[in-house]
Design an enzyme around this catalytic site. Structure first.
Site, mmCIF file in Angstrom:
data_model
loop_
_atom_site.group_PDB
_atom_site.id
_atom_site.type_symbol
_atom_site.label_atom_id
_atom_site.label_comp_id
_atom_site.label_asym_id
_atom_site.label_seq_id
_atom_site.Cartn_x
_atom_site.Cartn_y
_atom_site.Cartn_z
ATOM 1 N N ASP A 1 19.480 65.651 36.437
ATOM 2 C CA ASP A 1 18.302 65.812 35.579
ATOM 3 C C ASP A 1 17.390 64.609 35.722
ATOM 4 O OD1 ASP A 1 16.583 66.913 33.725
ATOM 5 O OD2 ASP A 1 18.070 67.049 32.116
ATOM 6 N N GLY A 2 16.150 64.757 35.326
ATOM 7 C CA GLY A 2 15.179 63.684 35.403
ATOM 8 C C GLY A 2 15.136 62.861 34.123
ATOM 9 N N ALA A 3 14.164 61.959 34.046
ATOM 10 C CA ALA A 3 13.966 61.137 32.856
ATOM 11 C C ALA A 3 12.520 60.688 32.797
ATOM 12 C CB ALA A 3 14.901 59.918 32.868
ATOM 13 N N ASP A 4 12.062 60.430 31.592
ATOM 14 C CA ASP A 4 10.697 59.927 31.398
ATOM 15 C C ASP A 4 10.641 58.404 31.440
ATOM 16 O OD1 ASP A 4 9.372 62.534 30.887
ATOM 17 O OD2 ASP A 4 10.765 62.583 29.198
ATOM 18 N N GLY B 1 10.156 65.010 27.753
ATOM 19 C CA GLY B 1 8.761 65.279 28.064
ATOM 20 C C GLY B 1 8.515 66.744 28.388
ATOM 21 N N GLU C 1 19.356 69.592 27.251
ATOM 22 C CA GLU C 1 19.647 68.576 28.264
ATOM 23 C C GLU C 1 20.748 67.632 27.799
ATOM 24 O OE1 GLU C 1 15.330 68.192 30.532
ATOM 25 O OE2 GLU C 1 15.730 66.953 28.786
ATOM 26 N N LYS D 1 9.412 55.301 36.766
ATOM 27 C CA LYS D 1 10.071 55.582 35.489
ATOM 28 C C LYS D 1 11.014 54.447 35.066
ATOM 29 C CE LYS D 1 7.938 59.453 35.390
ATOM 30 N NZ LYS D 1 8.567 60.729 35.667
#
Length: 224
Positions: free
Chosen positions: A80-83, A95, A102, A120
């Site tokens: 997964d991504g992150a802000d 976001g 998540e 980031k």
């Protein structure tokens, strides 16, 4: 290959045949889904759990098998991504509006791999507004209690309408400024009645993969 693509490509390289994979939500996670779909076309067999309805739709379009979280005992790898990502690998997420699912999927995973472009990475969390998922019932009162903690809070909108999460809730984007102690703030926020979950992910990431504009990547692992 841009920074987000580079990070996603490296993360998908950790996926092995027969694994159960958590699929994140957002622009960087999108590329992980695309690359996973390519590997499946080449013969890889995996089962996945999606963190949002949008992710599930994209994954199925790529020929990826998506199942309900409760149909599996655990997840091998969550990508997964992150802000925002600080030096201790604490995160701000949400976001894309999927922070609750998540966090649940990340907590069910043996390894949580965070992928992002290098912008980031920050010294201190807080420049990005902290998303907090709240119940619609009495939301103004919940927002007032959040503001007591020292933030300004705005109700998220999309297309000039109140944004509704996949869980039927609202999101408040809270500007705290620099967050000195993410763990303490997470605890304070989550004790407020009406708060469902906040976008602080403290000591959850096992590996962070940062992508750069030239297509290279840098991996960070948790110490201790």
């Amino acid at each position: 290959m841009n920074a987000k693509q580079a990070a996603a490509f490296r993360a998908v390289g950790y996926v092995k045949d027969g694994m159960i994979i958590g699929l994140g939500t957002g622009t960087t996670a999108y590329w992980a889904i695309q690359y996973l779909g390519e590997r499946i076309k080449q013969g890889l067999t995996v089962t996945t759990v999606a963190t949002s309805e949008e992710t599930a739709r994209i994954a199925r379009e790529c020929g990826i098998n998506v199942v309900a979280l409760d149909s599996v005992e655990h997840i091998d790898i969550d990508i997964d991504g992150a802000d925002e990502i600080d030096g201790a690998m604490n995160l701000i997420k949400g976001g894309g509006g999927a922070l609750l699912r998540e966090k649940i999927v990340a907590a069910c995973s043996d390894e949580f791999i965070v992928i992002a472009d290098n912008s980031k990475k920050v010294e201190t969390l807080g420049k990005f507004p902290l998303p907090v998922e709240i119940l619609p019932f009495g939301w103004r009162h919940t927002a007032a209690k959040l503001k007591i903690l020292g933030c300004s809070a705005s109700l998220r909108e999309k297309d000039e309408k109140t944004f509704i999460t996949d869980n039927g809730n609202y999101i408040l984007d809270c500007r705290f400024g620099a967050i000195g102690n993410a763990a303490d703030l997470e605890s304070e926020i989550n004790t407020i009645p009406g708060v469902v979950e906040c976008g602080l992910f403290v000591k959850m990431a096992g590996r962070v993969i940062l992508g750069y504009a030239d297509g290279t990547v840098k991996e960070l692992g948790r110490q201790g």
